[in-house]
Design an enzyme around this catalytic site. Structure first.
Site, PDB file in Angstrom:
ATOM      1  N   TYR A 189      41.761  41.129  68.588  1.00  0.00           N
ATOM      2  CA  TYR A 189      43.122  41.332  68.071  1.00  0.00           C
ATOM      3  C   TYR A 189      43.324  42.790  67.646  1.00  0.00           C
ATOM      4  O   TYR A 189      44.273  43.445  68.059  1.00  0.00           O
ATOM      5  CB  TYR A 189      43.336  40.390  66.895  1.00  0.00           C
ATOM      6  CG  TYR A 189      44.697  40.465  66.258  1.00  0.00           C
ATOM      7  CD1 TYR A 189      45.836  40.053  66.946  1.00  0.00           C
ATOM      8  CD2 TYR A 189      44.853  40.906  64.944  1.00  0.00           C
ATOM      9  CE1 TYR A 189      47.093  40.097  66.353  1.00  0.00           C
ATOM     10  CE2 TYR A 189      46.091  40.947  64.335  1.00  0.00           C
ATOM     11  CZ  TYR A 189      47.224  40.546  65.043  1.00  0.00           C
ATOM     12  OH  TYR A 189      48.453  40.591  64.442  1.00  0.00           O
ATOM     13  N   ASN A 195      47.469  28.351  53.681  1.00  0.00           N
ATOM     14  CA  ASN A 195      46.317  27.569  53.205  1.00  0.00           C
ATOM     15  C   ASN A 195      46.503  27.120  51.766  1.00  0.00           C
ATOM     16  O   ASN A 195      46.388  25.940  51.445  1.00  0.00           O
ATOM     17  CB  ASN A 195      45.045  28.440  53.211  1.00  0.00           C
ATOM     18  CG  ASN A 195      44.297  28.338  54.516  1.00  0.00           C
ATOM     19  OD1 ASN A 195      44.719  27.650  55.429  1.00  0.00           O
ATOM     20  ND2 ASN A 195      43.179  29.036  54.605  1.00  0.00           N
ATOM     21  N   GLN A 247      39.313  40.705  46.189  1.00  0.00           N
ATOM     22  CA  GLN A 247      39.944  41.494  47.258  1.00  0.00           C
ATOM     23  C   GLN A 247      41.467  41.364  47.118  1.00  0.00           C
ATOM     24  O   GLN A 247      41.970  40.314  46.722  1.00  0.00           O
ATOM     25  CB  GLN A 247      39.457  41.071  48.653  1.00  0.00           C
ATOM     26  CG  GLN A 247      39.852  39.698  49.154  1.00  0.00           C
ATOM     27  CD  GLN A 247      38.889  38.590  48.739  1.00  0.00           C
ATOM     28  OE1 GLN A 247      38.337  38.609  47.651  1.00  0.00           O
ATOM     29  NE2 GLN A 247      38.726  37.594  49.580  1.00  0.00           N
ATOM     30  N   THR A 248      42.157  42.447  47.422  1.00  0.00           N
ATOM     31  CA  THR A 248      43.619  42.416  47.231  1.00  0.00           C
ATOM     32  C   THR A 248      44.345  42.324  48.569  1.00  0.00           C
ATOM     33  O   THR A 248      43.818  42.717  49.603  1.00  0.00           O
ATOM     34  CB  THR A 248      44.121  43.685  46.506  1.00  0.00           C
ATOM     35  OG1 THR A 248      43.844  44.812  47.327  1.00  0.00           O
ATOM     36  CG2 THR A 248      43.492  43.846  45.140  1.00  0.00           C
ATOM     37  N   ARG A 249      45.551  41.802  48.496  1.00  0.00           N
ATOM     38  CA  ARG A 249      46.441  41.774  49.647  1.00  0.00           C
ATOM     39  C   ARG A 249      47.849  42.071  49.136  1.00  0.00           C
ATOM     40  O   ARG A 249      48.129  41.973  47.941  1.00  0.00           O
ATOM     41  CB  ARG A 249      46.450  40.389  50.314  1.00  0.00           C
ATOM     42  CG  ARG A 249      45.163  40.000  51.018  1.00  0.00           C
ATOM     43  CD  ARG A 249      44.936  40.808  52.288  1.00  0.00           C
ATOM     44  NE  ARG A 249      43.727  40.388  52.991  1.00  0.00           N
ATOM     45  CZ  ARG A 249      42.506  40.824  52.719  1.00  0.00           C
ATOM     46  NH1 ARG A 249      42.318  41.706  51.754  1.00  0.00           N
ATOM     47  NH2 ARG A 249      41.470  40.402  53.412  1.00  0.00           N
TER      48      ARG A 249
HETATM   49  N1  LIG Z   1      52.719  37.313  60.312  1.00  0.00           N
HETATM   50  C1  LIG Z   1      52.133  38.448  59.951  1.00  0.00           C
HETATM   51  O1  LIG Z   1      51.778  38.590  58.773  1.00  0.00           O
HETATM   52  C2  LIG Z   1      51.890  39.556  60.943  1.00  0.00           C
HETATM   53  C3  LIG Z   1      51.229  40.706  60.495  1.00  0.00           C
HETATM   54  C4  LIG Z   1      51.016  41.730  61.389  1.00  0.00           C
HETATM   55  C5  LIG Z   1      51.475  41.658  62.678  1.00  0.00           C
HETATM   56  N2  LIG Z   1      52.109  40.541  63.098  1.00  0.00           N
HETATM   57  C6  LIG Z   1      52.556  40.502  64.516  1.00  0.00           C
HETATM   58  O2  LIG Z   1      53.828  39.927  64.640  1.00  0.00           O
HETATM   59  C7  LIG Z   1      53.904  39.157  65.826  1.00  0.00           C
HETATM   60  C8  LIG Z   1      54.379  37.741  65.500  1.00  0.00           C
HETATM   61  O3  LIG Z   1      53.450  37.136  64.601  1.00  0.00           O
HETATM   62  P1  LIG Z   1      53.717  35.725  63.917  1.00  0.00           P
HETATM   63  O4  LIG Z   1      53.175  35.788  62.550  1.00  0.00           O
HETATM   64  O5  LIG Z   1      55.126  35.328  64.112  1.00  0.00           O
HETATM   65  O6  LIG Z   1      52.722  34.800  64.758  1.00  0.00           O
HETATM   66  P2  LIG Z   1      53.011  33.478  65.574  1.00  0.00           P
HETATM   67  O7  LIG Z   1      51.695  33.024  66.105  1.00  0.00           O
HETATM   68  O8  LIG Z   1      53.810  32.525  64.774  1.00  0.00           O
HETATM   69  O9  LIG Z   1      53.924  34.016  66.765  1.00  0.00           O
HETATM   70  C9  LIG Z   1      53.420  34.591  67.944  1.00  0.00           C
HETATM   71  C10 LIG Z   1      54.135  33.953  69.121  1.00  0.00           C
HETATM   72  O10 LIG Z   1      53.668  34.525  70.347  1.00  0.00           O
HETATM   73  C11 LIG Z   1      53.499  33.479  71.285  1.00  0.00           C
HETATM   74  N3  LIG Z   1      52.513  33.909  72.285  1.00  0.00           N
HETATM   75  C12 LIG Z   1      51.204  34.160  72.104  1.00  0.00           C
HETATM   76  N4  LIG Z   1      50.629  34.535  73.256  1.00  0.00           N
HETATM   77  C13 LIG Z   1      51.622  34.527  74.198  1.00  0.00           C
HETATM   78  C14 LIG Z   1      51.645  34.802  75.580  1.00  0.00           C
HETATM   79  N5  LIG Z   1      50.543  35.163  76.254  1.00  0.00           N
HETATM   80  N6  LIG Z   1      52.836  34.687  76.235  1.00  0.00           N
HETATM   81  C15 LIG Z   1      53.965  34.300  75.587  1.00  0.00           C
HETATM   82  N7  LIG Z   1      53.978  34.027  74.271  1.00  0.00           N
HETATM   83  C16 LIG Z   1      52.820  34.127  73.585  1.00  0.00           C
HETATM   84  C17 LIG Z   1      53.025  32.301  70.451  1.00  0.00           C
HETATM   85  O11 LIG Z   1      53.193  31.045  71.080  1.00  0.00           O
HETATM   86  C18 LIG Z   1      53.873  32.447  69.201  1.00  0.00           C
HETATM   87  O12 LIG Z   1      55.098  31.755  69.300  1.00  0.00           O
HETATM   88  C19 LIG Z   1      52.518  39.201  66.473  1.00  0.00           C
HETATM   89  O13 LIG Z   1      52.513  40.170  67.495  1.00  0.00           O
HETATM   90  C20 LIG Z   1      51.623  39.631  65.350  1.00  0.00           C
HETATM   91  O14 LIG Z   1      50.522  40.343  65.822  1.00  0.00           O
HETATM   92  C21 LIG Z   1      52.325  39.473  62.268  1.00  0.00           C
END
Ligand SMILES: NC(=O)c1ccc[n+]([C@@H]2O[C@H](COP(=O)([O-])OP(=O)(O)OC[C@H]3O[C@@H](n4cnc5c(N)ncnc54)[C@H](O)[C@@H]3O)[C@@H](O)[C@H]2O)c1
Length: 315
Positions: free
Chosen positions: A141, A186, A205-207
């Site tokens: 990732y 969780n 640890q902080t977030r």
């Molecule tokens: N939620 C957070 O705290 C957070 C933090 C940092 C970055 N992000 C980024 O934001 C974006 C969305 O995250 P989220 O929290 O909504 O996660 P999520 O898992 O709810 O959403 C990701 C979506 O992408 C879809 N997906 C995954 N692989 C795919 C593929 N190969 N083709 C088509 N669709 C695909 C999944 O089915 C899902 O609906 C991601 O790119 C993630 O890396 C999220």
């Protein structure tokens, strides 16, 4: 507008927002970690189209803007099939950049604070290059997103694609998957079920946690900003220790749960906190929703899910 990952947690809120301000939205998702339930309320909207598609395969459409969010985001999901995670972030991003180039669309990448790895600099500014283990369990990732960013920059420099890079820090709110193993989901689920809350490590640890509506506002401001490609950090700089978070959730849910401690998974960062100076200055953006207010809405959502009041929503 095209939203990849539009049936996920963040993507579905973004679809709502874009439709509300008058855009046509195509939501592209393979439903790996997302769910149709997240966009079910939009399925009858004539300005909304859902397409079940894996971005590892090319996609063709006439669009003027791409919000590229498709990627599993929680460790449970991205470690389930690490090779697929890398393919999604590399091949998927190449496909979306190819589309952006062909139709001259602006493309906004949802990158992550995980590009900073286990940071040696605190809080993290966009100029920090990170401290990432290239061969660890989180690398699919972290490195996947780093390559996504590199691809964005190279398509911009070489092919003049109109790009934007956003580094998202921990975000929470309704529509997070119940089973995604992230700390807020969780804790809330454990507290509502009256189970003990599992803290990994000693909990010091902080977030920092950003509520979903604040993040969406920041994403759209960035997408609309001219002459600024980023990267830009979007997150809430208010830090809290994991133990403090657990206590807060136990209090807000009025749960009788206790806290139990388990060993820290490998490569888990000790501290993660955004420096949002650039977002404040360039986008005039900063979070406005307090942790307590955001947690209350999240607890209400998970309460409904657990009581099965959300129709077919799966756990
Ligand atoms: N939620 C957070 O705290 C957070 C933090 C940092 C970055 N992000 C980024 O934001 C974006 C969305 O995250 P989220 O929290 O909504 O996660 P999520 O898992 O709810 O959403 C990701 C979506 O992408 C879809 N997906 C995954 N692989 C795919 C593929 N190969 N083709 C088509 N669709 C695909 C999944 O089915 C899902 O609906 C991601 O790119 C993630 O890396 C999220």
């Amino acid at each position: 507008m095209l939203v990849t990952g539009g049936a996920g947690f963040i993507g579905s809120h973004l679809c709502d927002y874009l439709l509300n301000i008058g855009h046509d939205v195509i939501c592209l998702d393979n439903l790996f970690s997302g769910s149709k339930d997240n966009v079910r309320h939009l399925l009858g909207n004539p300005y909304f189209e859902f397409s079940r598609h894996d971005i590892i395969q090319p996609f063709f459409a006439e669009i003027d803007q791409i919000y590229h969010l498709a990627s599993p985001a929680s460790p449970v999901h991205y470690q389930h099939n690490p090779i697929k995670t890398i393919k999604t972030n590399v091949m998927g991003t190449i496909n979306m950049l190819g589309l952006a180039r062909r139709v001259k669309a602006r493309i906004v990448l949802a990158s992550t604070s995980e590009v900073y790895g286990n940071p040696r600099m605190h809080p993290q500014t966009e100029s920090y290059w990170g401290n990432v283990n290239p061969i660890g369990l989180r690398s699919c990732y972290e490195e996947g997103k780093r390559v996504s960013e590199t691809l964005m920059m190279d398509y911009h420099r070489q092919n003049h694609v109109d790009i934007k890079i956003i580094r998202i820090f921990n975000t929470y709110g309704p529509r997070m998957a119940i089973n995604d193993g992230r700390v807020i989901s969780n804790f809330v689920v454990q507290a509502l079920n009256g189970e003990d809350l599992t803290v990994y490590g000693d909990g010091t640890q902080t977030r920092s946690f950003c509520y979903i509506s604040d993040l969406i506002e920041g994403i759209v401001r960035m997408a609309e900003a001219d002459d600024f490609i980023g990267p830009v950090n979007l997150g809430n700089p208010a830090e809290i220790t994991i133990v403090e978070l657990a206590d807060k959730i136990i209090a807000l849910t009025k749960s009788r749960s206790h806290i139990v401690f388990e060993p820290l998974p490998s490569d888990d960062p000790e501290q993660r906190c955004p420096d949002i100076t650039i977002a404040k200055k360039v986008l005039k953006w900063e979070p406005t929703v307090s942790l307590e207010a955001g947690l209350k809405k999240t607890i209400q959502y998970f309460g409904q899910r657990l009581r099965g009041k959300n129709g077919r929503a799966r756990s």
